[in-house]
Write a protein that holds these residues in place. Structure first.
Motif, PDB file in Angstrom:
ATOM      1  N   MET A 195       0.731  -1.176   0.006  1.00 54.84           N
ATOM      2  CA  MET A 195      -0.023  -0.018   0.010  1.00 54.84           C
ATOM      3  C   MET A 195       1.032   1.306  -0.052  1.00 54.84           C
ATOM      4  O   MET A 195       1.659   1.550   1.010  1.00 54.84           O
ATOM      5  CB  MET A 195      -1.014   0.185   1.376  1.00 54.84           C
ATOM      6  CG  MET A 195      -2.020   1.011   1.570  1.00 54.84           C
ATOM      7  SD  MET A 195      -1.450   2.606   1.809  1.00 54.84           S
ATOM      8  CE  MET A 195      -0.904   2.519   3.392  1.00 54.84           C
ATOM      9  N   SER A 218      -0.707   4.818  -0.978  1.00 58.02           N
ATOM     10  CA  SER A 218      -1.290   5.647  -0.107  1.00 58.02           C
ATOM     11  C   SER A 218      -2.846   5.427  -0.268  1.00 58.02           C
ATOM     12  O   SER A 218      -3.223   4.404  -1.240  1.00 58.02           O
ATOM     13  CB  SER A 218      -1.037   7.026  -0.608  1.00 58.02           C
ATOM     14  OG  SER A 218      -1.490   7.168  -2.077  1.00 58.02           O
ATOM     15  N   GLN A 219      -3.522   5.666   0.682  1.00 58.92           N
ATOM     16  CA  GLN A 219      -5.129   5.246   0.562  1.00 58.92           C
ATOM     17  C   GLN A 219      -6.051   6.572   1.210  1.00 58.92           C
ATOM     18  O   GLN A 219      -5.543   7.204   2.230  1.00 58.92           O
ATOM     19  CB  GLN A 219      -5.185   4.031   1.499  1.00 58.92           C
ATOM     20  CG  GLN A 219      -4.719   4.164   2.668  1.00 58.92           C
ATOM     21  CD  GLN A 219      -5.164   3.095   3.622  1.00 58.92           C
ATOM     22  OE1 GLN A 219      -4.410   2.147   4.171  1.00 58.92           O
ATOM     23  NE2 GLN A 219      -6.564   2.966   4.021  1.00 58.92           N
ATOM     24  N   ASP A 220      -7.247   6.360   0.864  1.00 57.29           N
ATOM     25  CA  ASP A 220      -8.207   7.080   1.473  1.00 57.29           C
ATOM     26  C   ASP A 220      -8.728   6.517   2.975  1.00 57.29           C
ATOM     27  O   ASP A 220      -8.318   5.208   2.985  1.00 57.29           O
ATOM     28  CB  ASP A 220      -9.558   7.114   0.906  1.00 57.29           C
ATOM     29  CG  ASP A 220      -9.498   8.053  -0.579  1.00 57.29           C
ATOM     30  OD1 ASP A 220      -8.699   9.163  -0.126  1.00 57.29           O
ATOM     31  OD2 ASP A 220      -9.715   7.796  -1.424  1.00 57.29           O
ATOM     32  N   VAL A 221      -8.920   7.253   3.874  1.00 54.94           N
ATOM     33  CA  VAL A 221      -9.352   6.801   5.285  1.00 54.94           C
ATOM     34  C   VAL A 221     -10.251   5.876   5.560  1.00 54.94           C
ATOM     35  O   VAL A 221     -10.650   5.147   6.603  1.00 54.94           O
ATOM     36  CB  VAL A 221      -9.282   7.871   6.293  1.00 54.94           C
ATOM     37  CG1 VAL A 221      -7.969   8.408   6.474  1.00 54.94           C
ATOM     38  CG2 VAL A 221     -10.138   8.831   5.993  1.00 54.94           C
ATOM     39  N   VAL A 261     -10.292   0.346   5.458  1.00 53.24           N
ATOM     40  CA  VAL A 261      -9.517  -0.192   6.705  1.00 53.24           C
ATOM     41  C   VAL A 261      -9.021  -1.566   6.538  1.00 53.24           C
ATOM     42  O   VAL A 261      -9.517  -2.671   6.018  1.00 53.24           O
ATOM     43  CB  VAL A 261     -10.836  -0.226   7.857  1.00 53.24           C
ATOM     44  CG1 VAL A 261     -10.408  -1.166   9.045  1.00 53.24           C
ATOM     45  CG2 VAL A 261     -11.507   0.892   8.145  1.00 53.24           C
ATOM     46  N   PRO A 262      -7.634  -1.380   7.007  1.00 52.92           N
ATOM     47  CA  PRO A 262      -6.823  -2.740   6.651  1.00 52.92           C
ATOM     48  C   PRO A 262      -7.108  -3.696   7.724  1.00 52.92           C
ATOM     49  O   PRO A 262      -7.283  -3.393   8.921  1.00 52.92           O
ATOM     50  CB  PRO A 262      -5.432  -2.278   6.670  1.00 52.92           C
ATOM     51  CG  PRO A 262      -5.403  -0.909   7.427  1.00 52.92           C
ATOM     52  CD  PRO A 262      -6.714  -0.437   7.407  1.00 52.92           C
ATOM     53  N   ASN A 269      -2.649  -8.151   3.903  1.00 52.51           N
ATOM     54  CA  ASN A 269      -3.359  -7.177   4.250  1.00 52.51           C
ATOM     55  C   ASN A 269      -4.814  -7.061   3.335  1.00 52.51           C
ATOM     56  O   ASN A 269      -4.859  -7.110   2.081  1.00 52.51           O
ATOM     57  CB  ASN A 269      -3.042  -5.699   4.116  1.00 52.51           C
ATOM     58  CG  ASN A 269      -1.958  -5.480   5.210  1.00 52.51           C
ATOM     59  OD1 ASN A 269      -2.454  -5.650   6.434  1.00 52.51           O
ATOM     60  ND2 ASN A 269      -0.876  -4.863   5.105  1.00 52.51           N
ATOM     61  N   THR A 324      -4.812  -7.349   8.985  1.00 53.64           N
ATOM     62  CA  THR A 324      -3.911  -8.012   8.609  1.00 53.64           C
ATOM     63  C   THR A 324      -4.237  -9.485   8.780  1.00 53.64           C
ATOM     64  O   THR A 324      -4.830  -9.999   9.973  1.00 53.64           O
ATOM     65  CB  THR A 324      -2.714  -7.593   9.361  1.00 53.64           C
ATOM     66  OG1 THR A 324      -2.346  -6.257   9.526  1.00 53.64           O
ATOM     67  CG2 THR A 324      -1.385  -8.512   9.122  1.00 53.64           C
TER      68      THR A 324
END
Lengths: 225, 221
Positions: B31, B33-36, B39-40, B65, B42
């Motif tokens: 990853m 970059s990502q928008d909030v 939700v990851p 992930n 693991t």
């Protein structure tokens, strides 16, 4: 002073056109070629700021210890390049502040003041550089990246892996944390650290992570024997 | 879900837009970059023993992930790979493919990753004892170092071991010396893979091992 980028985006170099009495400050090792009569001074600090200590600080931010200052009496050209394949970015500062991730700084106008900022204890644990460079003033700034650069205009919240940050506007607040919620999982997953930005401003990201590339390569390198 | 490969071919990454409740499974650390709203989680790469086998025999990560869009809007994520190069997208409709260790980037849908015994001959060639199998219904994305060459094989074809990226089960791999015993050693070609069968394979124009070999000779002289 005018920066001109050539051979974008994979093998980018920057040609800096220097006018008399202008001074270009660059990171040590970035020089590729010079045209015209240019005097080069190697120092550990910018004029009027810090001393040897700022050089030591710069080392900690994975930048080189020395800064080179190029001055000319006639117009001249300075060619600058970076070690990894990738792109470059010219950012004009008009009094605003920019935070630059370690390793991304290449050069700037001497009217741009650069200093280092301690990123707190968390950054040690994250294995990222301890310091980020803070730039302010009037003039052009030259940054480099591994891979291409994509700007993200943040309005609200946004998450970037720390290894993918090139620079961001100081209007953004940030917070470094692990990607997973718990530290053990974060350690086991080999996942890096992320930076959570809040507010309004631009963050420039690089498409590739130099550290991941290094890690992949290191597993095949022979130990010193 | 809308996924694009962006960037010039030297540095491609994935730009992925997920609708609410959609999810994508991403290689650990990929990853950028990502928008909030994404939700990851693991998770282990399969069951415990599968994940263990993948890590130690397949060169893949133990954890991966899983990004889920929990917001009510379209959310974007940029997914990167470790080496500069192209990214390939492949839709699977029940068929199986094999990938070079470490090239997997992301998957969506119902795709199972397994390590399969590849024989001792592969181990000698530096390819590991196991090969990575991807099978199911969905899409997978994998990256290569450099550019991709697609080759339709019918009969036999020879590839240097670090350059084989993707091959179908209809192709068998055989280990061969590049030349005679001494020639192979001197030319540093060592072992090569002989592909036999019928099907489409993909090769990558660079290999990390190749770069490391080049660097190794320059480091400690």
């Amino acid at each position: 002073m005018r920066f001109e980028l050539q051979h974008q985006p994979s093998s980018t170099i920057a040609v800096c056109n220097l006018e008399p009495k202008e001074t270009l400050v660059s990171e040590g090792g970035a020089l590729m070629a010079l045209k015209g009569t240019v005097s080069v001074n190697t120092t550990t600090h910018q004029k009027g700021s810090g001393g040897v200590l700022s050089g030591v600080k710069r080392l900690l931010s994975s930048e080189s210890f020395f800064l080179n200052q190029y001055q000319t009496t006639q117009s001249a050209q300075v060619w600058l390049c970076s070690a990894l394949p990738g792109d470059m970015l010219v950012k004009k500062l008009n009094g605003e502040k920019l935070v630059i991730a370690g390793g991304s700084f290449v050069a700037c106008d001497s009217n741009v003041h650069i200093d280092l900022e301690w990123q707190g204890l968390k950054s040690i644990l994250s294995g990222e550089s301890l310091f980020w460079i803070k730039a302010k003033g009037q003039g052009d700034l030259l940054l480099n990246s591994f891979g291409f650069i994509y700007p993200v205009h943040v309005d609200g919240e946004y998450i970037v892996d720390t290894g993918h940050i090139v620079a961001f506007e100081e209007t953004l607040q940030f917070n470094i944390s692990t990607a997973s919620k718990n530290w053990l999982q974060a350690y086991l997953s080999g996942e890096g650290f992320i930076c959570r930005f809040k507010g309004k401003g631009t963050v420039w990201c690089q498409s590739h992570n130099p550290k991941s590339y290094g890690q992949e390569l290191t597993s095949y390198l022979k130990p010193r024997g | 879900m809308n996924v694009k490969e962006v960037g010039s071919s030297a540095f491609q990454i994935l730009e992925c837009e997920l609708n609410p409740k959609e999810s994508i499974t991403v290689e650990s650390g990929a990853m950028a970059s990502q928008d909030v709203g994404l939700v990851p989680t693991t998770v282990m790469n399969g069951t415990f023993f599968q994940a263990l086998a993948l890590k130690f025999f397949g060169g893949e990560s133990f954890f991966i992930n899983h990004f889920l869009n929990v917001s009510a809007k379209v959310q974007k994520i940029h997914i990167s790979q470790t080496t500069p190069g192209d990214i390939q997208c492949r839709k699977l409709e029940g068929e199986e493919i094999f990938l070079e260790a470490g090239s997997f980037i992301a998957r969506a849908g119902d795709i199972k990753i397994k390590t399969k015994w590849a024989g001792f001959k592969n181990f000698i060639a530096g390819e590991g004892l196991f090969k990575l199998s991807f099978k199911g219904h969905g899409t997978i994305w994998y990256g290569c170092y450099g550019a991709v060459i697609e080759k339709e094989i019918n009969g036999t074809y020879i590839v240097d071991s670090g350059h084989l990226l993707m091959w179908p089960p209809t192709i068998n791999l055989k280990l061969k010396l590049a030349g005679g015993l001494i020639d192979s050693f001197l030319s540093k070609e060592g072992f090569v893979l002989q592909l036999e069968g019928k099907g489409k394979v993909q090769l990558q124009t660079r290999s990390v091992k190749g770069l490391a070999q080049w660097l190794n000779t320059r480091f400690w002289r």
